[in-house]
Design a protein around this motif. Structure first.
Motif, PDB file in Angstrom:
ATOM      1  N   GLY A  76       0.826  -1.192   0.000  1.00  0.00           N
ATOM      2  CA  GLY A  76       0.000   0.000   0.000  1.00  0.00           C
ATOM      3  C   GLY A  76       0.862   1.243   0.000  1.00  0.00           C
ATOM      4  N   VAL A  97     -12.267  -1.421  -5.188  1.00  0.00           N
ATOM      5  CA  VAL A  97     -11.818  -2.810  -5.088  1.00  0.00           C
ATOM      6  C   VAL A  97     -12.148  -3.559  -6.375  1.00  0.00           C
ATOM      7  CG1 VAL A  97     -12.181  -5.012  -3.920  1.00  0.00           C
ATOM      8  CG2 VAL A  97     -11.941  -2.909  -2.585  1.00  0.00           C
ATOM      9  N   CYS A 141      -3.239  -2.282   0.129  1.00  0.00           N
ATOM     10  CA  CYS A 141      -3.713  -3.151  -0.941  1.00  0.00           C
ATOM     11  C   CYS A 141      -2.937  -4.457  -0.829  1.00  0.00           C
ATOM     12  CB  CYS A 141      -3.522  -2.492  -2.314  1.00  0.00           C
ATOM     13  SG  CYS A 141      -1.823  -1.976  -2.645  1.00  0.00           S
ATOM     14  N   GLU A 142      -3.157  -5.371  -1.756  1.00  0.00           N
ATOM     15  CA  GLU A 142      -2.561  -6.697  -1.617  1.00  0.00           C
ATOM     16  C   GLU A 142      -1.161  -6.819  -2.209  1.00  0.00           C
ATOM     17  OE1 GLU A 142      -5.177 -10.035  -2.547  1.00  0.00           O
ATOM     18  OE2 GLU A 142      -6.854  -8.636  -2.523  1.00  0.00           O
ATOM     19  N   ALA A 149      -0.212  -3.130  -7.390  1.00  0.00           N
ATOM     20  CA  ALA A 149      -1.385  -2.256  -7.265  1.00  0.00           C
ATOM     21  C   ALA A 149      -1.005  -0.910  -6.661  1.00  0.00           C
ATOM     22  CB  ALA A 149      -2.452  -2.931  -6.414  1.00  0.00           C
ATOM     23  N   GLU A 180      -8.143  -5.666  -6.304  1.00  0.00           N
ATOM     24  CA  GLU A 180      -7.515  -6.139  -5.068  1.00  0.00           C
ATOM     25  C   GLU A 180      -8.283  -5.599  -3.875  1.00  0.00           C
ATOM     26  OE1 GLU A 180      -2.818  -6.548  -6.365  1.00  0.00           O
ATOM     27  OE2 GLU A 180      -3.379  -5.515  -4.522  1.00  0.00           O
ATOM     28  N   ASN A 181      -8.195  -6.336  -2.782  1.00  0.00           N
ATOM     29  CA  ASN A 181      -8.785  -5.833  -1.553  1.00  0.00           C
ATOM     30  C   ASN A 181      -8.027  -4.582  -1.109  1.00  0.00           C
ATOM     31  OD1 ASN A 181     -10.462  -5.792   0.721  1.00  0.00           O
ATOM     32  ND2 ASN A 181      -8.949  -6.897   1.937  1.00  0.00           N
ATOM     33  N   MET A 182      -8.759  -3.565  -0.645  1.00  0.00           N
ATOM     34  CA  MET A 182      -8.158  -2.308  -0.210  1.00  0.00           C
ATOM     35  C   MET A 182      -8.790  -1.884   1.110  1.00  0.00           C
ATOM     36  SD  MET A 182      -8.292  -0.324  -3.848  1.00  0.00           S
ATOM     37  CE  MET A 182      -8.214   1.265  -3.018  1.00  0.00           C
ATOM     38  N   PHE A 234      -4.784   3.798  -7.846  1.00  0.00           N
ATOM     39  CA  PHE A 234      -4.629   3.593  -6.410  1.00  0.00           C
ATOM     40  C   PHE A 234      -3.961   4.806  -5.776  1.00  0.00           C
ATOM     41  CE2 PHE A 234      -2.211   2.160  -2.701  1.00  0.00           C
ATOM     42  CZ  PHE A 234      -3.214   1.549  -1.954  1.00  0.00           C
TER      43      PHE A 234
END
Length: 305
Positions: free
Chosen positions: A59, A129, A77-78, A82, A134-136, A88
Motif C-alpha cells: 500500500g 476494489v 492493498c494486496e 497495485a 484487489e482488496n483495499m 490507487f
C-alpha cells in the motif's frame, strides 16, 4: 502452553535466532512468543529490533497539510503492483485530502466526503476494489495541529508527491520565524524517519515498555554473575541509555550527531519558546503479519509426499 512449527518460524523471523534457540526459548516460556523474544534478548541471542515491525502488507502512506496542521494516512492493498497503479495513488492522495478536514481518526476519515464526488471515503474505496481488482482498506490515520507554530511532513523515498512507503509528521510550537521553523521541523521529520523514536520525551515512554526493557537488562546483568549491588548500578546505567536512545528530544540529531535534537532546537534560532510538541511515523504494513506461500511445500503436498 504448547507451540507449533509455525510459532518457531515466527520467532525466527522476529529475532534472527537459530531454530534450536527458538525452540528452547518457546519451551522455557510456555509457547509465549513475546516472552520468548525477551528470553532470547536476555541471553544475548537476539537483538531488540531484529526484523521488528517488518513491512508485511502493501500500500501507500499519504500526507496532506494546510497552514497549521497535517494528516497522514495508510491505505493498504494486496500487492506492490497495485500500489504503483495511478488509480490507487490517486485514491490515497484524495483520502489524505479528505482526512485533513476531520479530526484524523479513522472512523471520521472513512465517513468524510471523497473529493469530487457524492460518496464518502469508505464507499469510494469499496467501489475501487472492483476496479483495481484487489482488496483495499483504510488502515489508519492521524492528524497533528499546532496553531501556535507549524506542522512539517516528510515522505521517505516518495513514489509521487506526498505519497510513499514511510511518512512522518512533526509539530513545532514557536513564536519565531515560521519559515525557519518549518525547515527545522522537516529536518526533525527526516530524523524520525531514520531513527524511529519510541516517544517525544523520556516521560512519554509508556511505563510497560520501560519495565519490559528493565526486566531484560536485569536478566542480562545477572548472567554476568555480578553481585546484586553492582547489578543495580548496571541496570540504572542501561536504563539511562535506553531513555536517551528512545526519546526523540534526547537522541543524537542525525543532521549533526554532536548535539541532541533538544539542543539542535535551541540552536536553530527560531525563538526561545520553540518546543517540539508531537510526531507521527507511519510505515506501510508495520505490525501486520502477511502469509507467505511456501512453494516447495505446496509442490510436495501436491505430489503426495
Amino acid at each position: 502452553m504448547s507451540f507449533t512449527a509455525a510459532d518457531v518460524k515466527a520467532l525466527r523471523e522476529k529475532t534472527g535466532a537459530g531454530m534450536m534457540d527458538c525452540k528452547k526459548a518457546l519451551q522455557e516460556n510456555d509457547g509465549d512468543i513475546d516472552a520468548a523474544v525477551d528470553w532470547l534478548r536476555a541471553k544475548g541471542i537476539a537483538k531488540a529490533d531484529k526484523k521488528a515491525g517488518r513491512t508485511a502488507a502493501e500500500g501507500l502512506i499519504g500526507v496532506a497539510s494546510d497552514a497549521n496542521s497535517a494528516v497522514v494516512v495508510e491505505v493498504n492493498c494486496e500487492t506492490d503492483f497495485a500500489a504503483r497503479n495511478d488509480a490507487f495513488q490517486t485514491i490515497v492522495r484524495h483520502v489524505a485530502q479528505s482526512a485533513l478536514g476531520t479530526d484524523g481518526l479513522v472512523e471520521a476519515v472513512a465517513n468524510a466526503a471523497y473529493p469530487g464526488g457524492e460518496k464518502n471515503v469508505k464507499d469510494t474505496i469499496s467501489e475501487a476494489v472492483g476496479t483495481i481488482g484487489e482488496n483495499m482498506t483504510l488502515r489508519r490515520s492521524q492528524k497533528l495541529s499546532q496553531p501556535e507554530g507549524v506542522v512539517a511532513h516528510y515522505i521517505h523515498n516518495a513514489v509521487a508527491d506526498n505519497l510513499g512507503k514511510l511518512g512522518v509528521l512533526v509539530a513545532l510550537k514557536t513564536s519565531g520565524d515560521k519559515e525557519k521553523a518549518s525547515a527545522f521541523a522537516r529536518q526533525v521529520a527526516m530524523h524520525v524517519a531514520a531513527v524511529n523514536p519510541v516517544a517525544l520525551t523520556p516521560d512519554d515512554i509508556p511505563a510497560d515498555v520501560a519495565e519490559r526493557e528493565k526486566a531484560i537488562f536485569v536478566e542480562q546483568a545477572r548472567e554476568s554473575g555480578k553481585p546484586e549491588n553492582i547489578i543495580e548500578k548496571m541496570v540504572e546505567g542501561r536504563m539511562r541509555k535506553f531513555y536517551q536512545e528512545s526519546a526523540l528530544v534526547k537522541q543524537a540529531f542525525v543532521m549533526n550527531p554532536d548535539v541532541t535534537v533538544e539542543q539542535a532546537l535551541k540552536d536553530a534560532g527560531i525563538g526561545d519558546d520553540a518546543e517540539l510538541t508531537g510526531f507521527v511515523r507511519f510505515l506501510v504494513g508495520e505490525g501486520i503479519e502477511k502469509e507467505e506461500d511456501d512453494f516447495a511445500a505446496e509442490v510436495a503436498a501436491a505430489a503426495g509426499k
